[in-house]
Design a protein around this motif. Structure first.
Motif, PDB file in Angstrom:
ATOM      1  N   MET A  20       0.817  -1.184   0.000  1.00 38.28           N
ATOM      2  CA  MET A  20       0.000   0.000   0.000  1.00 38.28           C
ATOM      3  C   MET A  20       0.866   1.254   0.000  1.00 38.28           C
ATOM      4  O   MET A  20       0.637   2.157  -0.772  1.00 38.28           O
ATOM      5  CB  MET A  20      -0.925  -0.028   1.228  1.00 38.28           C
ATOM      6  CG  MET A  20      -1.865   1.143   1.298  1.00 38.28           C
ATOM      7  SD  MET A  20      -3.116   0.800   2.553  1.00 38.28           S
ATOM      8  CE  MET A  20      -3.483   2.427   3.062  1.00 38.28           C
ATOM      9  N   PHE A  21       1.833   1.348   0.862  1.00 33.84           N
ATOM     10  CA  PHE A  21       2.737   2.492   0.911  1.00 33.84           C
ATOM     11  C   PHE A  21       4.091   2.061   0.380  1.00 33.84           C
ATOM     12  O   PHE A  21       4.567   0.976   0.669  1.00 33.84           O
ATOM     13  CB  PHE A  21       2.893   3.002   2.348  1.00 33.84           C
ATOM     14  CG  PHE A  21       1.609   3.527   2.930  1.00 33.84           C
ATOM     15  CD1 PHE A  21       1.094   4.742   2.513  1.00 33.84           C
ATOM     16  CD2 PHE A  21       0.903   2.796   3.869  1.00 33.84           C
ATOM     17  CE1 PHE A  21      -0.083   5.226   3.035  1.00 33.84           C
ATOM     18  CE2 PHE A  21      -0.275   3.264   4.394  1.00 33.84           C
ATOM     19  CZ  PHE A  21      -0.771   4.485   3.972  1.00 33.84           C
ATOM     20  N   GLY A  22       4.726   2.969  -0.399  1.00 30.29           N
ATOM     21  CA  GLY A  22       6.029   2.660  -0.974  1.00 30.29           C
ATOM     22  C   GLY A  22       7.090   2.468   0.097  1.00 30.29           C
ATOM     23  O   GLY A  22       7.923   1.586   0.021  1.00 30.29           O
ATOM     24  N   ASN A  23       7.033   3.263   1.114  1.00 30.50           N
ATOM     25  CA  ASN A  23       7.998   3.147   2.190  1.00 30.50           C
ATOM     26  C   ASN A  23       7.451   3.831   3.435  1.00 30.50           C
ATOM     27  O   ASN A  23       6.373   4.421   3.432  1.00 30.50           O
ATOM     28  CB  ASN A  23       9.353   3.731   1.771  1.00 30.50           C
ATOM     29  CG  ASN A  23       9.260   5.198   1.372  1.00 30.50           C
ATOM     30  OD1 ASN A  23       8.507   5.954   1.974  1.00 30.50           O
ATOM     31  ND2 ASN A  23      10.014   5.588   0.365  1.00 30.50           N
ATOM     32  N   MET A  24       8.209   3.761   4.487  1.00 33.00           N
ATOM     33  CA  MET A  24       7.784   4.332   5.767  1.00 33.00           C
ATOM     34  C   MET A  24       7.644   5.853   5.679  1.00 33.00           C
ATOM     35  O   MET A  24       6.757   6.435   6.301  1.00 33.00           O
ATOM     36  CB  MET A  24       8.788   3.937   6.858  1.00 33.00           C
ATOM     37  CG  MET A  24       8.299   4.248   8.225  1.00 33.00           C
ATOM     38  SD  MET A  24       6.813   3.295   8.550  1.00 33.00           S
ATOM     39  CE  MET A  24       6.949   3.099  10.286  1.00 33.00           C
ATOM     40  N   ALA A  25       8.479   6.498   4.880  1.00 32.08           N
ATOM     41  CA  ALA A  25       8.413   7.958   4.739  1.00 32.08           C
ATOM     42  C   ALA A  25       7.078   8.383   4.126  1.00 32.08           C
ATOM     43  O   ALA A  25       6.485   9.380   4.539  1.00 32.08           O
ATOM     44  CB  ALA A  25       9.580   8.461   3.893  1.00 32.08           C
ATOM     45  N   ASP A  26       6.587   7.598   3.142  1.00 29.77           N
ATOM     46  CA  ASP A  26       5.285   7.897   2.540  1.00 29.77           C
ATOM     47  C   ASP A  26       4.175   7.795   3.585  1.00 29.77           C
ATOM     48  O   ASP A  26       3.284   8.639   3.646  1.00 29.77           O
ATOM     49  CB  ASP A  26       4.970   6.925   1.393  1.00 29.77           C
ATOM     50  CG  ASP A  26       5.852   7.158   0.178  1.00 29.77           C
ATOM     51  OD1 ASP A  26       6.453   8.245   0.069  1.00 29.77           O
ATOM     52  OD2 ASP A  26       5.920   6.242  -0.664  1.00 29.77           O
ATOM     53  N   MET A  27       4.258   6.772   4.400  1.00 34.31           N
ATOM     54  CA  MET A  27       3.244   6.570   5.429  1.00 34.31           C
ATOM     55  C   MET A  27       3.280   7.703   6.453  1.00 34.31           C
ATOM     56  O   MET A  27       2.238   8.224   6.859  1.00 34.31           O
ATOM     57  CB  MET A  27       3.450   5.230   6.130  1.00 34.31           C
ATOM     58  CG  MET A  27       2.329   4.862   7.050  1.00 34.31           C
ATOM     59  SD  MET A  27       2.545   3.154   7.563  1.00 34.31           S
ATOM     60  CE  MET A  27       1.975   3.277   9.225  1.00 34.31           C
ATOM     61  N   MET A  28       4.470   8.108   6.851  1.00 29.90           N
ATOM     62  CA  MET A  28       4.610   9.191   7.823  1.00 29.90           C
ATOM     63  C   MET A  28       4.106  10.512   7.230  1.00 29.90           C
ATOM     64  O   MET A  28       3.467  11.312   7.920  1.00 29.90           O
ATOM     65  CB  MET A  28       6.065   9.335   8.281  1.00 29.90           C
ATOM     66  CG  MET A  28       6.591   8.120   9.048  1.00 29.90           C
ATOM     67  SD  MET A  28       5.611   7.724  10.509  1.00 29.90           S
ATOM     68  CE  MET A  28       6.101   9.043  11.586  1.00 29.90           C
ATOM     69  N   GLY A  29       4.371  10.716   5.952  1.00 34.63           N
ATOM     70  CA  GLY A  29       3.892  11.929   5.286  1.00 34.63           C
ATOM     71  C   GLY A  29       2.376  11.988   5.252  1.00 34.63           C
ATOM     72  O   GLY A  29       1.777  13.040   5.499  1.00 34.63           O
ATOM     73  N   LEU A  30       1.751  10.848   4.973  1.00 35.03           N
ATOM     74  CA  LEU A  30       0.296  10.783   4.952  1.00 35.03           C
ATOM     75  C   LEU A  30      -0.274  11.037   6.348  1.00 35.03           C
ATOM     76  O   LEU A  30      -1.251  11.766   6.502  1.00 35.03           O
ATOM     77  CB  LEU A  30      -0.171   9.423   4.426  1.00 35.03           C
ATOM     78  CG  LEU A  30      -1.686   9.231   4.349  1.00 35.03           C
ATOM     79  CD1 LEU A  30      -2.312  10.259   3.408  1.00 35.03           C
ATOM     80  CD2 LEU A  30      -2.027   7.826   3.913  1.00 35.03           C
ATOM     81  N   MET A  31       0.353  10.474   7.359  1.00 36.22           N
ATOM     82  CA  MET A  31      -0.109  10.684   8.734  1.00 36.22           C
ATOM     83  C   MET A  31       0.014  12.157   9.112  1.00 36.22           C
ATOM     84  O   MET A  31      -0.868  12.706   9.767  1.00 36.22           O
ATOM     85  CB  MET A  31       0.668   9.796   9.703  1.00 36.22           C
ATOM     86  CG  MET A  31       0.297   8.323   9.587  1.00 36.22           C
ATOM     87  SD  MET A  31       1.274   7.237  10.631  1.00 36.22           S
ATOM     88  CE  MET A  31       0.838   7.822  12.258  1.00 36.22           C
TER      89      MET A  31
END
Length: 115
Positions: free
Chosen positions: A1-12
């Motif tokens: 779903m997310f390319g990496n942890m940074a993408d997930m943190m950015g979305l949060m």
């Protein structure tokens, strides 16, 4: 779903920003007002963006104890008209408050966050 942890943190981060902006926008809806009238301007109702009746002006010539029903009908009509007319203003206010936080998603109605 997310390319990496940074993408997930950015979305949060964006979601937290959205939440914060929505809270500020909802709090400021008290300052958004709409006036509507009925009976050719003899009854004027003012509502705010939180859908509360904040003002009611009734022409003194309309106050007649023998015709109470007409007065009640005109008050209801003015209040309902004001509430209907404030809806687009609320939607625009909330959209401006969240502009740039989330991408423009067709059909996304942020008005549901007010409940």
């Amino acid at each position: 779903m997310f390319g990496n942890m940074a993408d997930m943190m950015g979305l949060m981060g964006k979601m937290k920003d959205l939440q914060s902006r929505m809270k500020e926008a909802q709090d400021s809806l008290v300052n958004l007002t709409q006036v509507a009238e009925s009976g050719g301007g003899m009854v004027k109702a003012t509502v705010n963006g939180q859908k509360a009746l904040i003002g009611l002006d009734i022409d003194k010539d309309l106050v007649n104890p023998d015709d109470k029903e007409m007065l009640q009908d005109l008050i209801v009509a003015a209040v309902n008209k004001a509430l209907d007319n404030i809806e687009p203003k609320i939607k625009e206010h909330l959209q401006k408050a969240t502009d740039g936080v989330l991408p423009n998603i067709p059909g996304l109605d942020l008005g549901g966050f007010m409940k």
